[in-house]
Scaffold this motif. Sequence first.
Motif, mmCIF file in Angstrom:
data_model
loop_
_atom_site.group_PDB
_atom_site.id
_atom_site.type_symbol
_atom_site.label_atom_id
_atom_site.label_comp_id
_atom_site.label_asym_id
_atom_site.label_seq_id
_atom_site.Cartn_x
_atom_site.Cartn_y
_atom_site.Cartn_z
ATOM 1 N N CYS A 46 0.847 -1.197 0.000
ATOM 2 C CA CYS A 46 0.000 0.000 0.000
ATOM 3 C C CYS A 46 0.879 1.242 0.000
ATOM 4 C CB CYS A 46 -0.940 0.008 1.208
ATOM 5 S SG CYS A 46 -0.083 0.149 2.796
ATOM 6 N N LYS A 47 0.257 2.412 -0.137
ATOM 7 C CA LYS A 47 0.982 3.674 -0.135
ATOM 8 C C LYS A 47 1.235 4.101 1.308
ATOM 9 C CE LYS A 47 1.072 7.992 -2.759
ATOM 10 N NZ LYS A 47 0.307 8.848 -3.702
ATOM 11 N N VAL A 48 2.523 4.354 1.638
ATOM 12 C CA VAL A 48 2.927 4.584 3.026
ATOM 13 C C VAL A 48 3.683 5.902 3.165
ATOM 14 C CG1 VAL A 48 4.222 3.654 4.980
ATOM 15 C CG2 VAL A 48 3.155 2.103 3.348
ATOM 16 N N GLY A 49 3.322 6.655 4.185
ATOM 17 C CA GLY A 49 4.081 7.837 4.567
ATOM 18 C C GLY A 49 4.940 7.512 5.773
ATOM 19 N N LEU A 50 6.104 8.149 5.869
ATOM 20 C CA LEU A 50 7.019 7.908 6.979
ATOM 21 C C LEU A 50 7.587 9.234 7.460
ATOM 22 C CD1 LEU A 50 8.886 6.114 8.793
ATOM 23 C CD2 LEU A 50 10.470 6.020 6.846
ATOM 24 N N TYR A 51 7.537 9.446 8.785
ATOM 25 C CA TYR A 51 8.103 10.647 9.390
ATOM 26 C C TYR A 51 8.971 10.229 10.561
ATOM 27 C CZ TYR A 51 8.368 15.022 12.049
ATOM 28 O OH TYR A 51 8.811 16.126 12.752
ATOM 29 N N ILE A 52 10.274 10.562 10.480
ATOM 30 C CA ILE A 52 11.222 10.228 11.535
ATOM 31 C C ILE A 52 11.945 11.499 11.976
ATOM 32 C CG2 ILE A 52 11.551 7.835 10.793
ATOM 33 C CD1 ILE A 52 14.022 8.716 9.296
ATOM 34 N N ASN A 58 19.450 17.610 5.343
ATOM 35 C CA ASN A 58 18.665 18.804 5.028
ATOM 36 C C ASN A 58 17.307 18.722 5.691
ATOM 37 O OD1 ASN A 58 20.608 19.908 3.012
ATOM 38 N ND2 ASN A 58 20.056 18.035 1.918
ATOM 39 N N ARG A 59 16.824 19.851 6.161
ATOM 40 C CA ARG A 59 15.511 19.873 6.786
ATOM 41 C C ARG A 59 14.470 19.287 5.832
ATOM 42 N NH1 ARG A 59 12.184 25.106 9.290
ATOM 43 N NH2 ARG A 59 10.567 23.849 10.309
ATOM 44 N N PHE A 60 13.591 18.490 6.341
ATOM 45 C CA PHE A 60 12.505 17.815 5.635
ATOM 46 C C PHE A 60 12.960 16.546 4.919
ATOM 47 C CE2 PHE A 60 11.202 22.460 4.986
ATOM 48 C CZ PHE A 60 10.555 22.543 6.211
ATOM 49 N N ASP A 61 14.246 16.168 5.007
ATOM 50 C CA ASP A 61 14.631 14.902 4.378
ATOM 51 C C ASP A 61 14.235 13.704 5.239
ATOM 52 O OD1 ASP A 61 16.583 14.629 6.369
ATOM 53 O OD2 ASP A 61 18.287 14.884 5.019
ATOM 54 N N ASN A 62 13.493 13.970 6.319
ATOM 55 C CA ASN A 62 12.963 12.911 7.169
ATOM 56 C C ASN A 62 11.478 12.648 6.912
ATOM 57 O OD1 ASN A 62 12.364 15.464 8.153
ATOM 58 N ND2 ASN A 62 12.489 14.891 10.299
ATOM 59 N N ILE A 63 10.943 13.223 5.834
ATOM 60 C CA ILE A 63 9.560 12.979 5.422
ATOM 61 C C ILE A 63 9.600 12.172 4.123
ATOM 62 C CG2 ILE A 63 7.350 14.008 4.775
ATOM 63 C CD1 ILE A 63 8.214 16.544 6.271
ATOM 64 N N PHE A 92 10.161 21.609 15.340
ATOM 65 C CA PHE A 92 9.740 20.209 15.307
ATOM 66 C C PHE A 92 8.234 20.097 15.072
ATOM 67 C CE2 PHE A 92 8.433 16.230 17.531
ATOM 68 C CZ PHE A 92 9.042 15.338 16.667
ATOM 69 N N GLU A 93 7.460 20.983 15.668
ATOM 70 C CA GLU A 93 6.015 20.975 15.434
ATOM 71 C C GLU A 93 5.691 21.334 13.991
ATOM 72 O OE1 GLU A 93 4.086 22.135 19.765
ATOM 73 O OE2 GLU A 93 4.969 23.728 18.544
ATOM 74 N N GLU A 94 6.424 22.284 13.421
ATOM 75 C CA GLU A 94 6.239 22.619 12.007
ATOM 76 C C GLU A 94 6.478 21.406 11.127
ATOM 77 O OE1 GLU A 94 7.518 27.372 11.827
ATOM 78 O OE2 GLU A 94 8.733 25.853 10.833
ATOM 79 N N ASP A 95 7.592 20.730 11.377
ATOM 80 C CA ASP A 95 7.940 19.573 10.549
ATOM 81 C C ASP A 95 6.902 18.464 10.684
ATOM 82 O OD1 ASP A 95 10.134 21.141 10.137
ATOM 83 O OD2 ASP A 95 11.598 19.748 10.992
#
Length: 358
Positions: A46-52, A58-63, A92-95
């Motif tokens: 299935c289609k999966v999102g991942l946030y670590i 670089n900022r946002f390379d964890n999405i 962190f809340e923004e991300d």
Amino acid sequence: MTNKNIKEFLRINKNPQLEYKTIHILGTNGKGSTSYFLSQLMEKNCKVGLYISPFTSNRFDNIYVQGKNIEEVNDYYKLYKSQFKKFGLSEFEEDTALAIIIFKLMDVKYAIFEVGIETSNDATNVILPDYTLITSTSLDHEDILGTNFKDIALNLSELFKEKSKIFVSRRIKKSIKNIYIKQAKKINSKIIFDKKIKNLKKYPYYQERNIELALKVFKEIFNEENVSLDDLKMLPFRFEKIKNNIIFDGAHNVEGVKLLVKTLIKLKISPVVIFSSLNTKNFKEMTQVLIPSSKKIYVTTFDIKNSINIKQAKSIKGTEYLPKNKILDKLNESNRDIILITGSLYFLREVRSMINEK
């Protein structure tokens, strides 16, 4: 610190975190790796999102969505930047909020969220997870979570949600497991333990338990038994070979370092170590754990407010202080020794930047 600001931001934006199924990854060590392994297993179905967290380079390379970073992530950020400021969100809340929104816009079926700090006020604690995982329970962030295993386990259990299936690593101590079992029963949630897997020799020792837990959850969700683990990749900074003789590993607390040492023993490696840590960690004990398995240990500082300072770096027995402007020289000094860069993930990020810019 509370998470009321991100909750209000998400409420105004119609709570996008409730538009897809979610998985919450908790624990002291192994959260990011377990999240990454589980995401890879699920992507085939299935289609999966991942946030670590934190980000690597670089900022946002964890999405991630389907294992890939989001090309338009900065455009998405610009769309919501003024709202983030209006509601007073931290970085962190923004991300976290950005990941939540992107996962809705990209129509994922499941999203996996790694907790930041294991308290009910964490920014990721705005989801109502279908599944909750606990990778490990050990001492870390003692100034926030408590100074003993019981306090940390109690903090973690506060993030349990009613009717969420809770998966706990079988390698957690029985006394700690009982705390989780009691809390799960209290909120009418099912608790499940993983099983040992054979033939994981190609992975660092400490990754074995992360793979076991990820596989157990995958099988529960998709009811599949014959699952190949051959193609699983590891996250950056998890025993990551940068060059033939340079390894990055983000062991950032005592338990993490002990597991790293077991990997060094397993692979029969005695490296030259370059180490740095946040001053909130038990950095002296971390280095002492490393000494028996290391050829030499250099301790340095890095450019973040809570880094250990020069005086602290020089005070550690059995190690040698290395000025941070000499790190690259040390990396280039010899190709004969294996060099292990370890400690804070923020430190590893800084050293990688040095290497990339030279």
